[in-house]
Scaffold this active site. Structure first.
Site, PDB file in Angstrom:
ATOM      1  N   GLY A 127       0.831  -1.212   0.000  1.00 32.88           N
ATOM      2  CA  GLY A 127       0.000   0.000   0.000  1.00 32.88           C
ATOM      3  C   GLY A 127       0.856   1.248   0.000  1.00 32.88           C
ATOM      4  CG  MET A 129      -0.780   7.857   6.040  1.00 31.38           C
ATOM      5  SD  MET A 129       0.048   8.793   7.354  1.00 31.38           S
ATOM      6  CE  MET A 129      -0.179   7.703   8.756  1.00 31.38           C
ATOM      7  CB  VAL A 181      -4.811  -1.458   1.937  1.00 31.84           C
ATOM      8  CG1 VAL A 181      -3.542  -1.907   1.225  1.00 31.84           C
ATOM      9  CG2 VAL A 181      -5.275  -2.527   2.940  1.00 31.84           C
ATOM     10  CB  SER A 193      -1.975   9.053  15.235  1.00 25.44           C
ATOM     11  OG  SER A 193      -2.377  10.406  15.172  1.00 25.44           O
ATOM     12  CE  LYS A 219      -4.728   6.918  14.196  1.00 24.36           C
ATOM     13  NZ  LYS A 219      -5.619   7.091  13.101  1.00 24.36           N
ATOM     14  CG  HIS A 264      -5.487   9.645  18.409  1.00 24.63           C
ATOM     15  ND1 HIS A 264      -5.748  10.002  17.090  1.00 24.63           N
ATOM     16  CD2 HIS A 264      -4.394  10.356  18.764  1.00 24.63           C
ATOM     17  CE1 HIS A 264      -4.859  10.881  16.688  1.00 24.63           C
ATOM     18  NE2 HIS A 264      -4.019  11.109  17.681  1.00 24.63           N
ATOM     19  CG  ASN A 265      -8.506   9.014  14.461  1.00 25.96           C
ATOM     20  OD1 ASN A 265      -7.407   8.971  15.002  1.00 25.96           O
ATOM     21  ND2 ASN A 265      -8.665   8.737  13.192  1.00 25.96           N
ATOM     22  CD  GLU A 289      -7.172  13.897  14.356  1.00 28.18           C
ATOM     23  OE1 GLU A 289      -7.500  14.085  13.170  1.00 28.18           O
ATOM     24  OE2 GLU A 289      -6.421  12.967  14.717  1.00 28.18           O
ATOM     25  NE  ARG A 296     -37.358   4.561  31.742  1.00 26.68           N
ATOM     26  CZ  ARG A 296     -36.860   3.478  32.327  1.00 26.68           C
ATOM     27  NH1 ARG A 296     -36.492   3.503  33.594  1.00 26.68           N
ATOM     28  NH2 ARG A 296     -36.744   2.348  31.654  1.00 26.68           N
TER      29      ARG A 296
END
Length: 485
Positions: free
Chosen positions: A12, A16, A77, A131, A186, A189-190, A193, A448
């Site tokens: 790939g 990156m 990829v 990252s 990750k 993390h995103n 971000e 409720r």
């Protein structure tokens, strides 16, 4: 090319992938590369990788043939079916004990599945978050590996060599946990971000509308902020963005269309938060803010019909800027606290033994959310590894208490100027909810029970005892079962 001379293979060659290959080459590793569009291999070898010891191959069979055993093959990829197709293409050429690494933004549930399925075939699988964007990949990313623990010793040296390093030389790469743990971290993390970018955008909008600051003035404000406790990669690049001029000499930022894109990791974080019943409200609002921005044509039409307040610019420029800065800092604290709440719940559900301080250390360098602030999270967990919530740590709690008046003023100003601040506002609402010993959910439980006989607990009885009231005199005494999704 002599047989079995390469340390690792990478499939790939998008930006990156290319940059990771060059990074590995810089650290003395011989890398074999392959790409489905085979012409990209030759282009890469002749251009970006010219003069290196990178080896170009023209088939998966050839790639595998030049790798030292146990073979290490890294996939860079597109997430989803492409990863599965590539794994299927590799399997006939691999032997037991070989290692496949997925370095894309895969969904953690896919990594759980792949780790298990490949282990049954004797293949060791790693799903790792990477990252840092183009620059990080080239000169030192944050790397978050999870998967089959037996694979870690075989890739640890390479990963830690190419990863970013913090001040004391520690690599921003450590084993996260089994199965999808690396990709889950990750993903969070995103999500964080997304939150960081949204609170920065809200600060920008408020300074622009409330004070009338132009791009050059905004550049100065953010450059000043980056010298203090907001010191971070995103604040730094925001300052640089405001300084960039278009070809006609005007600020480029003013020419960029206000319709945000997204690739899905923020959405995944929000979905996971809902599934785990964890109030990750700021990341959710950050995702929805992008969705609202994408409704550009509808917003333009609505702007001709719906009106907002008209106010002169704020008088005390410095005080206004400081209130906005503190609102950004407090909102950021809440966002990270919520992200860590989600990590804690996921770790429980998936039986992952996550090192929360270690995760903060991995995020200290190389990645998009790298900042001085992450050192405070590492300190909090070093001091108390069983910390239930970042907001009750001494540093975080004291800062929020000291800054909350500014935070509230900034949001009041936003309301008065008609500036949307969904992230600032939801962060403050969470803070006020989290610090409340009693919330109005007693009324909610009564409602409720009234319409659905869902029962309630009482403050004067032990937790776990449930009661039902015949509210109208017409209902029965039968209650529905109690459960929480």
């Amino acid at each position: 090319m002599e047989k079995e001379s390469c340390d690792i293979g990478l499939i790939g060659l998008a930006v990156m992938g290319q940059n990771l290959v060059l990074n590995m080459n810089d650290h003395g590793y011989r890398v074999a590369v392959f790409n489905r569009t085979v012409s990209k291999v030759d282009d890469f070898i002749q251009k970006e990788a010219a003069g290196t010891q990178v080896v170009g191959t023209h088939s998966i069979q050839e790639l595998v043939r030049v790798l030292k055993k146990p073979r290490r093959v890294m996939l860079m990829v597109k997430a989803g079916e492409t990863v599965d197709h590539m794994i299927e293409s590799l399997l006939p050429h691999l032997e037991k004990g070989d290692i496949i690494i997925d370095g894309g933004n895969s969904h953690y549930a896919d990594t759980n599945r792949r780790t298990k399925a490949l282990a049954e075939k004797g293949i060791l699988f790693i799903g790792t978050g990477v990252s840092g964007g183009e620059e990080g990949a080239r000169f030192g990313p944050s790397i978050m590996p999870g998967g089959n623990p037996a694979a870690w010793p075989h890739v640890k040296e390479i990963f830690q060599a190419i990863a970013a390093k913090v001040e004391d030389g520690s690599p921003c790469c450590e084993w996260v946990g089994e199965n999808g743990a690396g990709h889950y971290v990750k993903m969070v993390h995103n999500g964080i971000e997304y939150g960081d970018m949204q609170v920065i955008c809200e600060a920008y909008h408020l300074l622009k509308e409330g004070l009338g600051l132009n791009a050059d003035e905004l550049h100065e404000v953010f450059a000043e902020w980056n010298r203090g406790e907001l010191d971070s990669y995103l604040i730094e690049i925001t300052s640089e963005i405001f300084a960039k001029k278009d070809e006609d000499g005007t600020p480029l930022i003013d020419k960029i269309l206000d319709a945000a894109g997204q690739k899905g990791t923020g959405k995944w974080t929000g979905i996971s938060a809902l599934e785990l019943g964890t109030p990750v409200t700021l990341i959710g609002e950050a995702v929805f803010a992008r969705c609202l921005s994408a409704m550009k044509e509808e917003r333009v039409a609505a702007s001709k019909i719906l009106t907002g307040p008209k106010r002169p610019a704020a008088q005390d420029r410095d005080a206004f800027i400081e209130d906005v800065r503190r609102a950004l800092y407090c909102s950021k604290m809440v966002s990270y606290a919520q992200g860590y709440m989600l990590l804690r719940e996921a770790a429980k559900e998936q039986a992952w033994n996550l090192n929360f301080g270690g995760i903060a250390l991995m995020w200290r360098g190389g990645c998009i959310i790298r900042s001085r602030f992450l050192g405070k999270i590492k300190e909090a967990y070093s001091k108390n590894p069983r910390l239930t919530n970042l907001l009750v740590d001494d540093f975080f709690s004291q800062t929020l208490i000291d800054y909350q008046a500014s935070w509230r003023r900034a949001i009041i100003q936003a309301i008065e100027y008609g500036v949307p601040t969904p992230a600032f506002s939801t962060a403050l609402s969470f803070y006020d909810g989290f610090r409340s010993a009693r919330l109005p959910a007693n009324l909610l439980q009564a409602q409720r029970d009234f319409f659905g006989a869902h029962t309630y607990e009482r403050v004067d009885r032990p937790r776990g005892e449930f009661f039902h009231t015949n509210w109208t005199g017409r209902g029965g005494t039968v209650a529905s079962g109690t459960y929480n999704v």
